[in-house]
Design a protein around this motif. Structure first.
Motif, PDB file in Angstrom:
ATOM      1  N   VAL A 280       0.837  -1.207   0.000  1.00  0.00           N
ATOM      2  CA  VAL A 280       0.000   0.000   0.000  1.00  0.00           C
ATOM      3  C   VAL A 280       0.867   1.251   0.000  1.00  0.00           C
ATOM      4  O   VAL A 280       0.639   2.199  -0.771  1.00  0.00           O
ATOM      5  N   ARG A 281       1.895   1.258   0.832  1.00  0.00           N
ATOM      6  CA  ARG A 281       2.766   2.433   0.897  1.00  0.00           C
ATOM      7  C   ARG A 281       3.547   2.622  -0.406  1.00  0.00           C
ATOM      8  O   ARG A 281       3.750   3.751  -0.867  1.00  0.00           O
ATOM      9  N   ALA A 282       3.972   1.528  -1.008  1.00  0.00           N
ATOM     10  CA  ALA A 282       4.701   1.625  -2.274  1.00  0.00           C
ATOM     11  C   ALA A 282       3.796   2.173  -3.370  1.00  0.00           C
ATOM     12  O   ALA A 282       4.219   3.003  -4.185  1.00  0.00           O
ATOM     13  N   VAL A 283       2.544   1.728  -3.406  1.00  0.00           N
ATOM     14  CA  VAL A 283       1.593   2.229  -4.403  1.00  0.00           C
ATOM     15  C   VAL A 283       1.335   3.712  -4.202  1.00  0.00           C
ATOM     16  O   VAL A 283       1.272   4.493  -5.167  1.00  0.00           O
ATOM     17  N   ASN A 284       1.211   4.133  -2.971  1.00  0.00           N
ATOM     18  CA  ASN A 284       1.011   5.554  -2.705  1.00  0.00           C
ATOM     19  C   ASN A 284       2.197   6.398  -3.153  1.00  0.00           C
ATOM     20  O   ASN A 284       2.031   7.483  -3.717  1.00  0.00           O
ATOM     21  N   ARG A 285       3.395   5.875  -2.912  1.00  0.00           N
ATOM     22  CA  ARG A 285       4.588   6.633  -3.324  1.00  0.00           C
ATOM     23  C   ARG A 285       4.667   6.765  -4.838  1.00  0.00           C
ATOM     24  O   ARG A 285       5.024   7.807  -5.368  1.00  0.00           O
ATOM     25  N   LEU A 286       4.341   5.703  -5.530  1.00  0.00           N
ATOM     26  CA  LEU A 286       4.471   5.727  -6.985  1.00  0.00           C
ATOM     27  C   LEU A 286       3.322   6.461  -7.659  1.00  0.00           C
ATOM     28  O   LEU A 286       3.539   7.270  -8.576  1.00  0.00           O
TER      29      LEU A 286
ATOM     30  N   MET B 122      -1.930   7.520  -4.796  1.00  0.00           N
ATOM     31  CA  MET B 122      -3.292   6.992  -4.836  1.00  0.00           C
ATOM     32  C   MET B 122      -4.119   7.355  -3.617  1.00  0.00           C
ATOM     33  O   MET B 122      -5.339   7.221  -3.622  1.00  0.00           O
ATOM     34  N   GLY B 123      -3.475   7.760  -2.541  1.00  0.00           N
ATOM     35  CA  GLY B 123      -4.231   8.135  -1.350  1.00  0.00           C
ATOM     36  C   GLY B 123      -4.815   6.960  -0.598  1.00  0.00           C
ATOM     37  O   GLY B 123      -5.821   7.103   0.119  1.00  0.00           O
TER      38      GLY B 123
ATOM     39  N   MET C  79     -10.519   3.075 -10.036  1.00  0.00           N
ATOM     40  CA  MET C  79      -9.394   3.675  -9.326  1.00  0.00           C
ATOM     41  C   MET C  79      -8.775   2.672  -8.354  1.00  0.00           C
ATOM     42  O   MET C  79      -7.545   2.550  -8.267  1.00  0.00           O
ATOM     43  N   LEU C  80      -9.613   1.925  -7.652  1.00  0.00           N
ATOM     44  CA  LEU C  80      -9.098   0.925  -6.719  1.00  0.00           C
ATOM     45  C   LEU C  80      -8.383  -0.206  -7.457  1.00  0.00           C
ATOM     46  O   LEU C  80      -7.330  -0.687  -7.023  1.00  0.00           O
ATOM     47  N   LEU C  81      -8.931  -0.612  -8.577  1.00  0.00           N
ATOM     48  CA  LEU C  81      -8.294  -1.684  -9.349  1.00  0.00           C
ATOM     49  C   LEU C  81      -6.980  -1.205  -9.958  1.00  0.00           C
ATOM     50  O   LEU C  81      -6.027  -1.973 -10.079  1.00  0.00           O
ATOM     51  N   LYS C  82      -6.926   0.059 -10.330  1.00  0.00           N
ATOM     52  CA  LYS C  82      -5.678   0.617 -10.847  1.00  0.00           C
ATOM     53  C   LYS C  82      -4.584   0.538  -9.790  1.00  0.00           C
ATOM     54  O   LYS C  82      -3.428   0.210 -10.090  1.00  0.00           O
TER      55      LYS C  82
END
Length: 455
Positions: A257-263, A266-267, A315-318
């Motif tokens: 989750v944190r990696a996805v937010n950084r890249l 996504m919030g 958005m969630l699936l992305k």
């Protein structure tokens, strides 16, 4: 080398041959780490079946290895070149030959990109369910070669369940047709299934007959935060035990989750230890999400948020599709595992992986097709640090050992390739390995098709 090129040129247009070493080097490997790759002699990009047959006849005559490739999005080294090999890239064979709404089939060449096919059949009110995370890039031929899965497998199944028939060029250049285009058929051994997941070691797929489904309603997605991976897995088990049929059930741990937010900015909620996504494409998805939301809350979810519309769902699936790419950005290198366990042992797999990460002092993020028990632990490490690279390899092996101990398999959808050859032998056992090698010898007696893969 001169003889090889002379013979290849006799049956191929000049633009189908690449010999510049700087160019051919770019075809040497797929996206896997820790997998050896050789230097190809030549890259061939055929556009017809006859050109593929010419390549294989030439390779047999000269005893030259051939490595078939698609888009090289694989994660096991299955598309890595061998020294002196012909790399046979099938990306130019990218035609959709037929879409039949009556028979509910599509007939395609191997270079068709998964997303292109999905959109094309959608225009006819049809649906091709297998949807790997790399669906915008990966090809149908590659999907067939690795028996790939995707996010929707929990309801719709994997690639193997949609391949009805194949045209395959064998090692000696003969053309074999397997399977059917009918809804039913049990004539003889199921050679079609044998080729699915064979990673190019038995023949070159040049045409596929694929089963299609009617286009389902647009799905709605629910996101649930959990204080632990174990509580998220408890919710997954409850959803399946109660007989629900979600179109996907996906899990991302805190690291992911944190990696996805950084890249992707996504919030997503970084306070969560596990984020579970569940979706339904039923006539009344809101009601199904409400029922699953109650099960999540009972399992300990701290927050349950159903998407209100298709845009929020997408958005969630992305965010989920971005998981592997996001983890790859954490450090300079990654090893992406692909261990599938029974759903009832999913919590043990995730907790065990976390313990392995702590033991080796490594960042290991996990995203998973939780509804299938298919986990993707991603070991992030600095490839310039010898000690960290060694620990990464050791942790990778421990994760696979853990999966087998829990009654699982070393790969649910990424394949064996180079990366997991040793572990395939452990999973199959000596009798199983002997029989599989015998099948390989029957189809490829000279051992020229994708040598060094699987065994």
């Amino acid at each position: 080398m001169d003889d090889l090129l002379t013979r290849l040129r006799a049956g191929l247009p000049s633009e189908a041959l690449l010999t510049d070493p700087d160019v051919t080097a770019s075809y040497a490997h797929d996206m896997a780490s820790f997998c050896d790759a050789g230097t190809p002699a030549v890259v061939v990009l055929p556009s017809t079946v006859e050109q593929v047959r010419h390549v294989m006849r030439t390779a047999t005559a000269l005893r030259v290895p051939v490595v078939p490739q698609g888009a090289r999005t694989g994660l096991s080294g299955a598309a890595n070149a061998s020294d002196g090999a012909i790399v046979l890239s099938l990306v130019r064979m990218d035609r959709i030959l037929e879409i039949s709404p009556v028979d509910r089939i599509a007939v395609v060449e191997p270079g068709v990109v998964n997303a292109v096919l999905s959109r094309a059949v959608g225009e006819h009110g049809l649906y091709y369910p297998p949807d790997p995370s790399s669906w915008e890039m990966c090809t149908i031929g590659g999907n067939i070669g690795t028996a790939s899965g995707g996010l929707c497998c929990v309801k719709y199944g994997v690639t193997a369940e949609y391949v009805l028939g194949l045209d395959v060029v064998l090692a000696d250049g003969r053309l074999l047709s397997t399977g059917r285009r009918t809804a039913k058929g049990v004539a003889g051994y199921d050679l079609t299934r044998l080729f699915v997941g064979s990673e190019g070691t038995l023949g070159i797929v040049v045409r596929a007959v694929l089963a299609l489904r009617p286009q389902p309603p647009r799905q709605l997605v629910l996101a649930a935060e959990f204080p632990s991976a174990a509580s998220a897995c408890e919710a997954v088990c409850a959803v399946m035990e109660r007989g629900h049929t979600p179109s996907l059930v996906e899990l991302m741990d805190r690291t992911t989750v944190r990696a996805v937010n950084r890249l992707g900015r996504m919030g997503l909620p970084e306070s969560t230890e596990a984020l579970l996504l569940a979706a339904f494409d039923t006539p009344d998805p809101a009601a199904d999400l409400a029922a699953v939301g109650e099960l999540c809350t009972a399992a300990g979810a701290t927050q349950v948020v159903p998407a209100e519309d298709a845009a929020e769902s997408e958005m969630l699936l992305k965010a989920r599709r971005m998981s592997l790419t996001a983890l790859e950005a954490v450090k300079s290198a990654t090893m992406i595992d692909d261990v599938c366990v029974p759903r009832s042992r999913l919590a043990a797999m995730l907790d065990g992986t976390a313990a392995i990460a702590a033991k080796y002092d490594l960042t290991i993020g996990v995203c998973a097709h939780a509804g299938d028990g298919n986990t993707h632990p991603v070991v992030c490490f600095d490839h310039t640090d010898p000690g960290e690279s060694r620990r990464a390899r050791e942790s990778f092996d421990e994760i696979m050992a853990l999966g087998l101990e829990l009654g699982g398999t070393i790969t649910g959808e990424h394949g064996v390739g180079v990366l997991k050859k040793e572990w395939l032998a452990r999973e199959l056992g000596p009798v199983g390995l002997e029989l599989q090698r015998g099948i390989k010898r029957t189809f490829d007696p000279l051992g020229i098709l994708n040598p060094g893969k699987l065994f």
